[in-house]
Design an enzyme around this catalytic site. Structure first.
Site, PDB file in Angstrom:
ATOM      1  N   ASP A   1      -7.633   2.673   6.023  1.00 43.91           N
ATOM      2  CA  ASP A   1      -7.482   2.686   4.334  1.00 43.91           C
ATOM      3  C   ASP A   1      -6.801   1.216   4.065  1.00 43.91           C
ATOM      4  O   ASP A   1      -6.990   0.879   3.115  1.00 43.91           O
ATOM      5  CB  ASP A   1      -6.247   3.712   4.243  1.00 43.91           C
ATOM      6  CG  ASP A   1      -7.013   5.092   3.966  1.00 43.91           C
ATOM      7  OD1 ASP A   1      -8.305   5.196   3.898  1.00 43.91           O
ATOM      8  OD2 ASP A   1      -6.428   6.097   3.922  1.00 43.91           O
TER       9      ASP A   1
ATOM     10  N   GLU B   1       0.758  -1.278   0.047  1.00 42.23           N
ATOM     11  CA  GLU B   1       0.004   0.062   0.096  1.00 42.23           C
ATOM     12  C   GLU B   1       0.894   1.338   0.019  1.00 42.23           C
ATOM     13  O   GLU B   1       1.686   1.703   0.806  1.00 42.23           O
ATOM     14  CB  GLU B   1      -0.972   0.074   1.260  1.00 42.23           C
ATOM     15  CG  GLU B   1      -1.569   1.330   1.500  1.00 42.23           C
ATOM     16  CD  GLU B   1      -2.266   1.226   2.818  1.00 42.23           C
ATOM     17  OE1 GLU B   1      -2.160   0.020   3.781  1.00 42.23           O
ATOM     18  OE2 GLU B   1      -3.019   2.269   3.121  1.00 42.23           O
TER      19      GLU B   1
ATOM     20  N   ASP C   1      -1.435  -1.345   5.903  1.00 42.60           N
ATOM     21  CA  ASP C   1      -1.547  -0.917   7.285  1.00 42.60           C
ATOM     22  C   ASP C   1      -3.009  -1.685   7.957  1.00 42.60           C
ATOM     23  O   ASP C   1      -3.754  -2.123   7.136  1.00 42.60           O
ATOM     24  CB  ASP C   1      -1.889   0.361   7.315  1.00 42.60           C
ATOM     25  CG  ASP C   1      -0.267   1.018   7.317  1.00 42.60           C
ATOM     26  OD1 ASP C   1       0.700   0.653   7.942  1.00 42.60           O
ATOM     27  OD2 ASP C   1      -0.326   2.393   6.917  1.00 42.60           O
TER      28      ASP C   1
END
Ligand code: 1YM
Length: 640
Positions: free
Chosen positions: A508, A431, A504
């Site tokens: 998100d 990410e 994470d």
């Protein structure tokens, strides 16, 4: 035997030899002697009633499965002729049941249902039965003839009583020979499906099916459809979403060939085109289907250009485009059908192509002109299919890797590993660019490839393949995997043994992870099923105790570890997000084969994630707000 049942003559012997041939090689006449062949016998008899209906003399047909597993077929046609047949010198009805290939019309004319693979008629049924009874109602009399043991006449045609002179018809009961068939048990639902189909294909004809083995079935089920094949289309489209309300039904006749088509478009992407000739399913199509398909493509294109929905620069709509979502029944009644192909499943008569094209194009064009709103909906559906087709083609070309050079270079995004043996290679889907940067520096460049993902990838849950392929992130992923997609998918071409999602543990991150899982579930399920997909698990805490450094995934592990330190001094830090870790930290905590913790993703995980995903992406705001509020719980539950 002759009429007095006294002695055999030459023609009797020929007859017996004919039926004996059927018993020796039943497969040649009815295909198989399994359950399919058994049911075939019923249709051979019913076909004669249907022929009579097509000739305009029969309105009602009844099929009864009797308690002893014999079957009775009754119709109210003219009754099989009872007079002496000039050639065989026995009654015509007996001739029909004992002379091979005599099942068809003697007089010619009319439509013969027989003409399919094994349309050889009543004599074959007789040859393959323990016994057969035929009753004919005609001219105020009831006639009967009985055969036993493979078609031997035991009672020649006899008047057994009187009936009302207005009553006419034929009733046949037969008991299949269990020495010939693997099974002699009839299946109700098999008979029902075809009986209903015959009712759809012959509008206004009443067909009743009754199971007398079933004590509760006293009345049976009756099928009669005044709308014919239109009602068939309606039946097929039940539970689907039609995009225009009425069913388009077109019909025409020339030189005794009747051609008919019924159709309706639905919102889905599947095509259902079924075609029939004299009630026989032409599963390989043929000239009747070709005529319609050709006309459909031409008429929609012409109309779309004419009303300017399709612009000059636009590519023409293809045959596949215009049939997307279409349900169509094509039915042709032909006095002399030629069936072609290995399984005789294709109509060969060339004159039918033109008739089908004419009837369809005239009627369909008129429909479009008279119903501009519906026409627009239909054309737009085809145009959507065309756009999807063109986009998918372009995207496939883009994702089809040709050389290894492409791999290194596509978009400059994938940083591949040096090793080429997939069994030791891994790819990290990371990410964000900053985590991507650390991962590139911290990786083992021999075996670890890094693909940084920018932003959110497309929600493929509802997107079609073409839309998914239009998304650059997704295309990059597909290209990197090497497996291809859709029809071209090939698991053995997967370039990495492990596909590791590294995101994470915040909202998100969860979101991206769920999007990726959805993508895999929709388009790469075999990769998931084969256990190639993992989630990296970045630790939440780092505990320093003297010289030892321990990373733990959550509070529980943290407390567990601390409790073992016996109150000695330790230092605890909450870990940063992936993007904030430097290369060394990232390697140490998340990537190093010896230290990291991976979690293998299963299809079950994805199904669970899917529910969360719907909440996250759905229209309703409240569940989404709730989700974000409760994200801590989610992260734990869905700790993948
Ligand atoms: C339950 C089975 O066989 N019905 C039936 C068969 C025939 C006729 C009517 C019929 C046909 C014609 C004239 C004709 C058949 N006749 C022949 C043959 N039901 C069932 N109903 N009259 C009556 O085609 O001209 C074969 S089948 F050859 F004798 F004419």
């Amino acid at each position: 035997m002759n009429e007095n049942n006294m002695h055999y003559d030459a023609s009797d012997i020929q007859v017996l030899e004919g039926l004996e041939a059927v018993r020796k090689r039943p497969g040649m006449y009815i295909g198989t002697t399994d359950v399919k062949g058994l049911h075939h016998l019923v249709w051979e008899i019913v076909d004669n009633s249907i022929d009579e209906a097509l000739a305009g003399y029969c309105k009602n047909i009844e099929i009864i499965i009797n308690k002893d597993n014999s079957v009775t077929v009754k119709d109210d046609g003219r009754g099989i002729p009872v007079g002496i047949h000039p050639k065989t010198k026995i009654s015509t009805v007996e001739t029909v049941y004992t002379v091979l290939h005599a099942g068809g019309k003697f007089g010619g004319g009319g439509y013969k249902v027989s003409g399919g693979l094994h349309g050889v008629g009543a004599s074959v049924v007789n040859a393959l039965s323990k016994w057969v009874n035929v009753t004919v109602y005609k001219d105020g009399k009831i006639y009967e003839v009985r055969f036993e043991n493979g078609g031997k006449t035991v009672q020649g045609l006899t008047v057994v009583g009187d009936c009302d002179p207005s009553r006419t018809g034929t009733t046949v009961t037969f008991k299949p020979d269990s020495d010939i068939f693997d099974t002699d048990i009839f299946d109700y639902s098999t008979l029902k499906t075809r009986t209903r189909e015959l009712a759809f294909l012959n509008k206004g004809l009443r067909l009743t099916l009754r199971d007398d083995r079933d004590l509760e079935d006293t009345t049976g089920e009756t099928f009669i459809y005044e709308g014919g094949i239109s009602e068939y289309v309606k039946f097929i489209n039940k539970g689907k979403t039609p995009i225009h309300d009425e069913i388009i039904h077109l019909e025409g006749e020339e030189d005794n060939i009747v051609f008919e088509v019924a159709m309706q478009y639905t919102a889905d992407e599947n095509t259902r085109i079924y075609s029939f000739v004299n009630n026989i399913n032409t599963h390989d199509g043929g000239t009747h289907e070709e005529g319609v398909r050709r006309a459909l493509t031409r008429i929609i294109n012409n109309y779309a250009r004419k009303v300017n929905l399709l612009k000059e620069k636009d590519e023409a709509l293809s045959g596949d485009d215009v049939k997307e979502g279409l349900t169509m029944i094509v039915s042709c009644k032909h006095p002399n059908p030629q069936f072609e192909g290995q399984t005789k499943g294709r109509l060969g008569n060339s004159e039918v192509r033109k008739l089908a094209d004419n009837v369809f194009s005239e009627g369909f064009e008129r429909f479009l002109l008279e119903n501009p709103e519906k026409a627009r909906i239909i054309v737009e559906k085809s145009m959507l299919a065309a756009r999807a087709r063109i986009a998918a083609k372009k995207a496939r070309e883009l994702t089809r890797r040709k050389t290894d050079l492409d791999v290194v270079n596509f978009g400059g995004k994938l940083v591949d590993c040096k090793e080429k043996d997939p069994s030791v290679c891994e790819i990290f889907l990371v990410e964000g660019d900053s985590a991507g940067g650390s991962a590139i520096k911290g990786r083992n460049s021999m075996t670890q490839a890094i693909l940084p993902l920018r932003g959110k990838i497309l929600n493929v849950e509802k997107a079609r393949l073409d839309r998914a392929l239009a998304n650059e992130e997704i295309r990059t992923i597909i290209t990197a995997f090497g497996t291809g997609i859709g029809q071209e998918f090939n698991l053995s071409k997967l370039r990495y043994d492990k596909i590791i999602i590294m995101t994470d543990a915040d909202v998100d991150g969860s979101h991206i992870r769920v999007l990726l899982l959805t993508l895999f579930y929709r388009f790469f399920r075999p990769i998931v099923e084969a256990g190639h997909v993992y989630a990296a698990q970045p630790p939440l805490f780092c505990i320093k105790h003297g010289k030892t450094i321990k990373y733990v995934l959550n509070e529980e592990e943290r407390d567990d570890y601390i409790s073992k330190l016996n109150n000695t001094k330790y230092e605890i830090t909450r870990m940063k997000g992936l993007g904030e870790m430097d290369a060394e930290e990232l390697n140490e905590t998340t990537m190093d084969i010896d230290k990291r913790i991976l979690r293998r993703i299963t299809v079950d995980d994805i199904i669970q994630a899917d529910a969360v995903f719907n909440k996250l992406m759905g229209e309703e705001v409240e569940p989404r707000r709730e989700f974000i509020e409760q994200n801590a719980v989610y992260a734990e539950n869905l700790d993948i």
